[in-house]
Design an enzyme around this catalytic site. Structure first.
Site, mmCIF file in Angstrom:
data_model
loop_
_atom_site.group_PDB
_atom_site.id
_atom_site.type_symbol
_atom_site.label_atom_id
_atom_site.label_comp_id
_atom_site.label_asym_id
_atom_site.label_seq_id
_atom_site.Cartn_x
_atom_site.Cartn_y
_atom_site.Cartn_z
ATOM 1 C CE1 TYR A 156 -3.754 2.363 0.439
ATOM 2 C CE2 TYR A 156 -2.286 3.463 1.980
ATOM 3 C CZ TYR A 156 -3.425 3.463 1.200
ATOM 4 O OH TYR A 156 -4.221 4.579 1.166
ATOM 5 C CD1 TRP A 194 -1.423 7.425 -0.748
ATOM 6 C CD2 TRP A 194 -1.398 9.201 -2.112
ATOM 7 N NE1 TRP A 194 -2.716 7.865 -0.883
ATOM 8 C CE2 TRP A 194 -2.723 8.958 -1.716
ATOM 9 C CE3 TRP A 194 -1.131 10.269 -2.974
ATOM 10 C CZ2 TRP A 194 -3.795 9.739 -2.158
ATOM 11 C CZ3 TRP A 194 -2.196 11.038 -3.408
ATOM 12 C CH2 TRP A 194 -3.513 10.780 -3.005
HETATM 13 N N1 MGD Z 1 -2.078 8.091 12.372
HETATM 14 C C1 MGD Z 1 -2.450 8.150 11.090
HETATM 15 N N2 MGD Z 1 -1.905 7.309 10.208
HETATM 16 C C2 MGD Z 1 -2.273 7.386 8.910
HETATM 17 C C3 MGD Z 1 -3.218 8.335 8.475
HETATM 18 C C4 MGD Z 1 -3.793 9.200 9.439
HETATM 19 O O1 MGD Z 1 -4.654 10.047 9.120
HETATM 20 N N3 MGD Z 1 -3.384 9.080 10.731
HETATM 21 N N4 MGD Z 1 -3.567 8.398 7.135
HETATM 22 C C5 MGD Z 1 -3.431 7.192 6.366
HETATM 23 C C6 MGD Z 1 -3.600 7.447 4.947
HETATM 24 S S1 MGD Z 1 -5.064 8.196 4.491
HETATM 25 C C7 MGD Z 1 -2.714 7.056 4.022
HETATM 26 S S2 MGD Z 1 -3.139 7.204 2.369
HETATM 27 C C8 MGD Z 1 -1.427 6.448 4.395
HETATM 28 C C9 MGD Z 1 -0.276 6.918 3.515
HETATM 29 O O2 MGD Z 1 0.804 6.101 3.629
HETATM 30 P P1 MGD Z 1 1.858 5.940 2.436
HETATM 31 O O3 MGD Z 1 1.188 6.052 1.126
HETATM 32 O O4 MGD Z 1 2.655 4.724 2.700
HETATM 33 O O5 MGD Z 1 2.756 7.241 2.669
HETATM 34 P P2 MGD Z 1 3.813 7.944 1.725
HETATM 35 O O6 MGD Z 1 4.658 8.730 2.619
HETATM 36 O O7 MGD Z 1 3.115 8.701 0.637
HETATM 37 O O8 MGD Z 1 4.654 6.747 1.123
HETATM 38 C C10 MGD Z 1 5.002 6.645 -0.218
HETATM 39 C C11 MGD Z 1 6.417 6.129 -0.317
HETATM 40 O O9 MGD Z 1 6.687 5.851 -1.679
HETATM 41 C C12 MGD Z 1 8.003 6.284 -1.982
HETATM 42 N N5 MGD Z 1 8.073 6.536 -3.434
HETATM 43 C C13 MGD Z 1 7.730 7.661 -4.109
HETATM 44 N N6 MGD Z 1 7.920 7.492 -5.423
HETATM 45 C C14 MGD Z 1 8.402 6.239 -5.604
HETATM 46 C C15 MGD Z 1 8.797 5.493 -6.743
HETATM 47 O O10 MGD Z 1 8.727 5.941 -7.880
HETATM 48 N N7 MGD Z 1 9.244 4.220 -6.519
HETATM 49 C C16 MGD Z 1 9.329 3.681 -5.275
HETATM 50 N N8 MGD Z 1 9.759 2.433 -5.163
HETATM 51 N N9 MGD Z 1 8.971 4.376 -4.178
HETATM 52 C C17 MGD Z 1 8.501 5.630 -4.333
HETATM 53 C C18 MGD Z 1 8.211 7.510 -1.136
HETATM 54 O O11 MGD Z 1 9.588 7.767 -0.950
HETATM 55 C C19 MGD Z 1 7.457 7.128 0.156
HETATM 56 O O12 MGD Z 1 8.316 6.520 1.074
HETATM 57 O O13 MGD Z 1 -1.135 6.769 5.756
HETATM 58 C C20 MGD Z 1 -2.163 6.386 6.637
HETATM 59 N N10 MGD Z 1 -1.710 6.533 8.003
HETATM 60 N N1 MGD Z 2 -0.975 18.269 2.194
HETATM 61 C C1 MGD Z 2 -1.468 17.031 2.202
HETATM 62 N N2 MGD Z 2 -2.590 16.747 1.510
HETATM 63 C C2 MGD Z 2 -3.125 15.496 1.549
HETATM 64 C C3 MGD Z 2 -2.483 14.439 2.241
HETATM 65 C C4 MGD Z 2 -1.288 14.761 2.962
HETATM 66 O O1 MGD Z 2 -0.690 13.904 3.630
HETATM 67 N N3 MGD Z 2 -0.817 16.057 2.904
HETATM 68 N N4 MGD Z 2 -3.026 13.167 2.207
HETATM 69 C C5 MGD Z 2 -3.990 12.856 1.167
HETATM 70 C C6 MGD Z 2 -4.730 11.633 1.494
HETATM 71 S S1 MGD Z 2 -4.051 10.132 1.057
HETATM 72 C C7 MGD Z 2 -5.932 11.653 2.075
HETATM 73 S S2 MGD Z 2 -6.714 10.186 2.453
HETATM 74 C C8 MGD Z 2 -6.613 12.912 2.388
HETATM 75 C C9 MGD Z 2 -7.032 12.931 3.859
HETATM 76 O O2 MGD Z 2 -8.099 13.772 4.058
HETATM 77 P P1 MGD Z 2 -8.784 13.784 5.489
HETATM 78 O O3 MGD Z 2 -8.880 12.427 6.025
HETATM 79 O O4 MGD Z 2 -10.037 14.567 5.396
HETATM 80 O O5 MGD Z 2 -7.658 14.580 6.312
HETATM 81 P P2 MGD Z 2 -7.309 14.591 7.857
HETATM 82 O O6 MGD Z 2 -6.286 15.656 8.017
HETATM 83 O O7 MGD Z 2 -7.006 13.251 8.395
HETATM 84 O O8 MGD Z 2 -8.636 15.061 8.569
HETATM 85 C C10 MGD Z 2 -9.307 16.255 8.196
HETATM 86 C C11 MGD Z 2 -9.701 17.041 9.425
HETATM 87 O O9 MGD Z 2 -10.466 16.193 10.271
HETATM 88 C C12 MGD Z 2 -10.165 16.524 11.600
HETATM 89 N N5 MGD Z 2 -10.604 15.427 12.480
HETATM 90 C C13 MGD Z 2 -9.926 14.336 12.870
HETATM 91 N N6 MGD Z 2 -10.681 13.588 13.702
HETATM 92 C C14 MGD Z 2 -11.869 14.222 13.820
HETATM 93 C C15 MGD Z 2 -13.068 13.957 14.522
HETATM 94 O O10 MGD Z 2 -13.202 12.983 15.256
HETATM 95 N N7 MGD Z 2 -14.099 14.842 14.356
HETATM 96 C C16 MGD Z 2 -14.004 15.945 13.574
HETATM 97 N N8 MGD Z 2 -15.073 16.721 13.452
HETATM 98 N N9 MGD Z 2 -12.871 16.242 12.933
HETATM 99 C C17 MGD Z 2 -11.822 15.390 13.042
HETATM 100 C C18 MGD Z 2 -8.680 16.808 11.588
HETATM 101 O O11 MGD Z 2 -8.314 17.605 12.700
HETATM 102 C C19 MGD Z 2 -8.503 17.516 10.248
HETATM 103 O O12 MGD Z 2 -8.569 18.916 10.397
HETATM 104 O O13 MGD Z 2 -5.770 14.040 2.187
HETATM 105 C C20 MGD Z 2 -4.975 13.988 1.000
HETATM 106 N N10 MGD Z 2 -4.288 15.246 0.885
HETATM 107 MO MO MO Z 3 -5.153 8.479 2.206
#
Ligand code: MGD
Ligand code: MGD
Ligand code: MO
Length: 824
Positions: free
Chosen positions: A152, A154
């Protein structure tokens, strides 16, 4: 030295005269390439057009090095993520050579050495041989169920160099693998929504922003922080979403943010902030719903015509059985929002055209299914679903949802399942047979053969012997890191393709250096929903050190397994790109849109921009359903919005009932202990994409005392004698991290916030049960438990912690430096 100074001097001049490089190009204008080439000539530099998740980029190259980057199309709000390509390509954390863990190379079976062993640099040939041989051995001895290729993550944008797809293509061609179900983004919502609305909902086009601007009186950012999250998109951002939010703000209409944190969006939009206790939105929504019913403000007509099961829900709402009416007073005690505010929200929502924009943080927690189900129920009671500017939308904060869909063509892309190969179907069957919900990874590794419930079915964990990760970072993204460390010791081999020495690369046996997207040619769409542009992604510099493209890595591994021809189909990089472009070209022609020939497009070094039709601009989600629910039923069993779902009810889960229900989470502000009195929330960072760019110079903009910041309310800080800038220890029964205190009134009392994506940097790994993370990865503290038996999504926003001033000797953060290695 002299030369370096000259470069810096001319670079400064360049920056001064052109602000951030490639500014000023309008979306529709065709001036990008002209601008690029004149600027490049003036500065004797070469400027290349490319793109990343964070948008269209101009990359300035001199002497084979990236010296600067900026937007190729100026966004309406500065996006700093676009400015650090040089750090990405030349930063200290790059993986330069194939590396093998010493113990692994020597045949030492102690897998607890992962993450704390020495590294040995090997030749590519040796690295390929090690990987190929072990894959062969494991395949022959255990079959596809022993090879985990879920991987999994990004990874970078691009139709061809999609690292995870390429891994899975290789694994499919060589006999199948264990994959995953769902994702970390919307783990709960994407499983419950089909039962309620008949679609996944979270990744679907939203009512057009043009209609929001025209018709909405109020927009509610419910757990959404679009100013941060719209800086990126899955393909590449078209940069429209923030612009629309800005326009709405400028119209002077109301924006309300319901969030434990006064977010960047709240500040930027000058919105009204309704602070809510983390994890209690369902109670708040029930309080609003109860007010609507008792004040007779709910839309009974709508409920009757377009929904099913409201009576059952209503009896729960009124407390007919449990004798507990879910009224505003009841809700207020749980969610911390004053009774008057709850009643006022009910009055405002029901009297004004209101768009409830649901973000996803509130479903990334235990019982995360309930929040969006309840949001849809509340919107149904308001009766505005299918009207311009009213109802709910679950993707306005993501990938520019609501930006009208353009008419043009969509690029082809590399696939994980080469259809040419006979027998592919069998492997696919195998692959889906063994796949498990993505966030159950630790549990799966630790409990082979265990069976769990999932969305009305059962899933049995396979016995995994090999992990191959390409393009993700589980040691930042997965919950309860200390448990993951243990689980990660189970397999015989862990291989990671990475551009950077991420915490996950450091936990591998074999690390293969991958190019960044600036070291290869590719193409991408923009906008995800708008499909507005095709961006060329031109190679800016040569592959750094010994980095190889994932494509070439997997082509070689396929070759060693006798499947090279199937993997490459005999095509070169440019052959693939031309093919993907042709797919878009043909589709555009069917839509009567003319695209330039590939050669011309590629040479021009500028995006192709498609226009949205007037119809697309006026598009209203659920309008057809509203106009004629019999002719246009939803994909649910009843064809209506299911406020009560028989299907879900019949699954008989104790943690997900037949209608939205408030269920106390195991850890939240209403259930703290003396040891762990504060709730933890983990939003997404403005200055990173998860863990990506954590090592970049942007870190200076947010790090506190070289640690990840923790937001703590003034009163909570005072009670602990903590001041802004202090290094604090944040801890609970699962682990401990250091963080830098930011004392603020911009967070609800009783909750602290640490952004997800902070790199894991353990001190004394393997020496203690709970090694201290020196940098502040919040997932060291979060719960690794499924949202419920229904979705088994991740639930990081369900956690309690304690915070104290750190008094010991402060350890240096070391995760942003290259690890030491020896030569084989
Ligand atoms: N506590 C907490 N944990 C969360 C979340 C949260 O809200 N709270 N959010 C979750 C969510 S929504 C998501 S989507 C995940 C995200 O988790 P990830 O998608 O695992 O996070 P990234 O840091 O985007 O990891 C992408 C990795 O790919 C590598 N990469 C980039 N380009 C390439 C390439 O061309 N080739 C290779 N081999 N590698 C590459 C980058 O260096 C990076 O290490 O985290 C989740 N974890
Ligand atoms: N710059 C930037 N942009 C991103 C990403 C990133 O890592 N960086 N990640 C991308 C990805 S993979 C995803 S999935 C999306 C994530 O998009 P979201 O999941 O919507 O993002 P979050 O920041 O986890 O949460 C949004 C807001 O929800 C609030 N929140 C958390 N828990 C609660 C709760 O219990 N109640 C309420 N009311 N609010 C709460 C947080 O404080 C935050 O302000 O964003 C995408 N865009
Ligand atoms: Mo995500």
């Amino acid at each position: 030295m002299k030369k370096q100074e000259n470069i810096n001097a001319s670079r400064r001049g360049f920056i001064k005269t052109t602000s951030l490089g490639l500014a000023g190009t309008s979306l529709a204008g065709g001036s990008v390439s002209a601008l690029l080439s004149t600027e490049a000539k003036a500065a004797e530099m070469q400027t290349v057009m490319t793109a990343a998740h964070w948008g269209p980029l101009g990359v300035v190259v001199q002497d084979g090095k990236v010296v600067k980057s900026g937007p190729a199309i100026e966004p309406s709000v500065v996006n700093e993520l676009q400015s650090v390509v040089a750090d990405q390509v030349h930063g200290e954390t790059r993986v330069k050579y194939p590396m093998v863990r010493k113990g692994y190379l020597e045949g030492n079976k102690d897998s607890s050495l992962r993450g704390r062993d020495e590294w040995v640099r090997v030749s590519w040939d040796k690295a390929f041989e090690l990987v190929a041989n072990e894959m062969k051995r494991v395949r022959e001895a255990h079959g596809p169920s022993a090879i985990f290729g879920g991987s999994y993550g990004w990874y970078s944008s691009g139709a061809l160099h999609a690292s995870r797809t390429l891994l899975q293509r290789y694994l499919n061609l060589t006999g199948g693998f264990v994959g995953v179900k769902g994702d970390y983004s919307t783990g709960a919502a994407q499983v419950i929504m089909p039962h309620v609305l008949g679609t996944i909902e979270v990744y679907e086009q939203q009512t057009s922003w043009e209609m929001i601007l025209e018709s909405s009186d109020i927009i509610v950012l419910w757990s959404a922080n679009p100013l941060n999250t719209l800086r990126i998109a899955w393909t590449s951002t078209d940069q429209q979403g923030i612009e629309y939010f800005k326009k709405f703000k400028e119209s002077g209409k109301r924006i309300i943010c319901i969030d434990p944190v006064k977010s960047e969006s709240c500040e930027f939009l000058g919105a009204e902030w309704v602070p809510v206790n983390t994890g209690t939105d369902v109670a708040l929504m029930l309080g609003i719903a109860h007010t609507l019913v008792t004040e007779n403000k709910h839309d009974k007509e709508f409920l009757k015509k377009y929904t099913t099961g409201f009576e059952k829900f209503e009896s729960y709402l009124l407390g007919t059985e449990d004798k507990q009416p879910k009224d505003a007073a009841w809700a207020s005690k749980i969610c911390g929002v004053p009774v008057e505010t709850i009643k006022q929200l009910a009055a405002d929502f029901s009297s004004k055209r209101t768009m409830l924009m649901g973000g996803w943080g509130m479903q990334r927690q235990r019982h995360g299914e309930q929040s969006h189900w309840m949001l849809v129920t509340l919107a149904s009671m308001l009766g505005q679903i299918g009207l311009p500017g009213g109802g709910f939308g679950l993707s306005y904060h993501y990938s520019n949802g609501g930006a009208p869909t353009a008419t043009g063509g969509i690029l082809g892309s590399i696939t994980a399942n080469p259809s040419t190969e006979a027998g592919a179907k069998t492997w696919l069957d195998e692959t889906s047979k063994y796949s498990f919900p993505v966030a159950r990874i630790s549990e799966a590794l630790l409990n082979p053969g265990k069976t769990i419930d999932y969305n009305g079915t059962q899933v049995t964990y396979p016995d995994i012997k090999v992990i191959y990760w390409s393009g993700g970072n589980p040691f930042t993204h997965h919950q309860d890191t200390n448990t993951l460390v243990k689980a990660w010791q189970k397999p015989d081999m862990v291989v990671v393709n990475e551009c950077h020495w991420t915490p996950t690369a450091r936990m591998a046996d074999i690390v293969l250096p991958a190019t960044t997207s600036y070291e290869r040619n590719d193409l991408t769409m923009s906008g995800d929903y708008s499909m507005m542009n095709i961006y060329p992604m031109k190679q800016a510099v040569e592959p750094q050190f010994e980095a190889k493209n994932d494509y070439d890595i997997f082509a070689e591994l396929a070759k060693r397994a006798g499947k090279e021809a199937e993997f490459t189909e005999g095509k070169t990089e440019m052959d693939w790109l031309k093919g993907f472009y042709q797919t878009a070209f043909d589709a555009a022609r069917k839509n009567r849109v003319l695209m330039p020939k590939f050669e011309q497009f590629w040479q021009e070094n500028k995006p192709i921009t498609f226009k949205a039709s007037e119809k697309a601009k006026k598009w209203v989600r659920y309008e057809e359903f509203r106009n004629d629910p019999l002719l246009n039923p939803l994909g649910t069993p009843s064809g209506k919005i299911e406020i009560y779902s028989d299907v879900v009810a019949k699954m008989n889960y104790d943690d997900c009932k037949g209608h939205p229900t408030w269920m106390e989470h195991e850890e939240f502000s209403g259930k703290t202990t003396a040891e762990e009195p504060l709730a933890l929330v983990t939003p997404h960072s403005k200055y990173r994409l998860h863990s990506q760019l954590a090592y970049s110079s942007l870190r200076k903009l947010y790090a506190v005392n070289d640690r990840e910041p923790v937001l703590i309310h003034t009163e909570d800080a005072t009670a602990r004698n903590i001041a802004s800038g202090d290094i604090v220890r944040v801890f609970n029964k699962r682990g401990q991290v250091l963080a830098g205190a930011v004392v603020t009134d911009g967070i609800i009392k009783g909750t602290v916030a640490i952004h997800e994506g902070a790199w894991y940097d353990p001190q004394d790994l393997g020496q203690s049960e709970h090694p201290l993370c020196k940098n502040g990865n919040p997932n060291v503290l979060t719960r690794d438990e499924g949202t419920s038996k229904l979705a088994q999504g991740n639930s990081p926003n369900t956690a309690t912690v304690q915070v104290e001033k750190f008094t010991g000797e402060v350890p240096t953060v070391t995760v942003f430096t290259e690890p030491k290695y020896t030569q084989e």
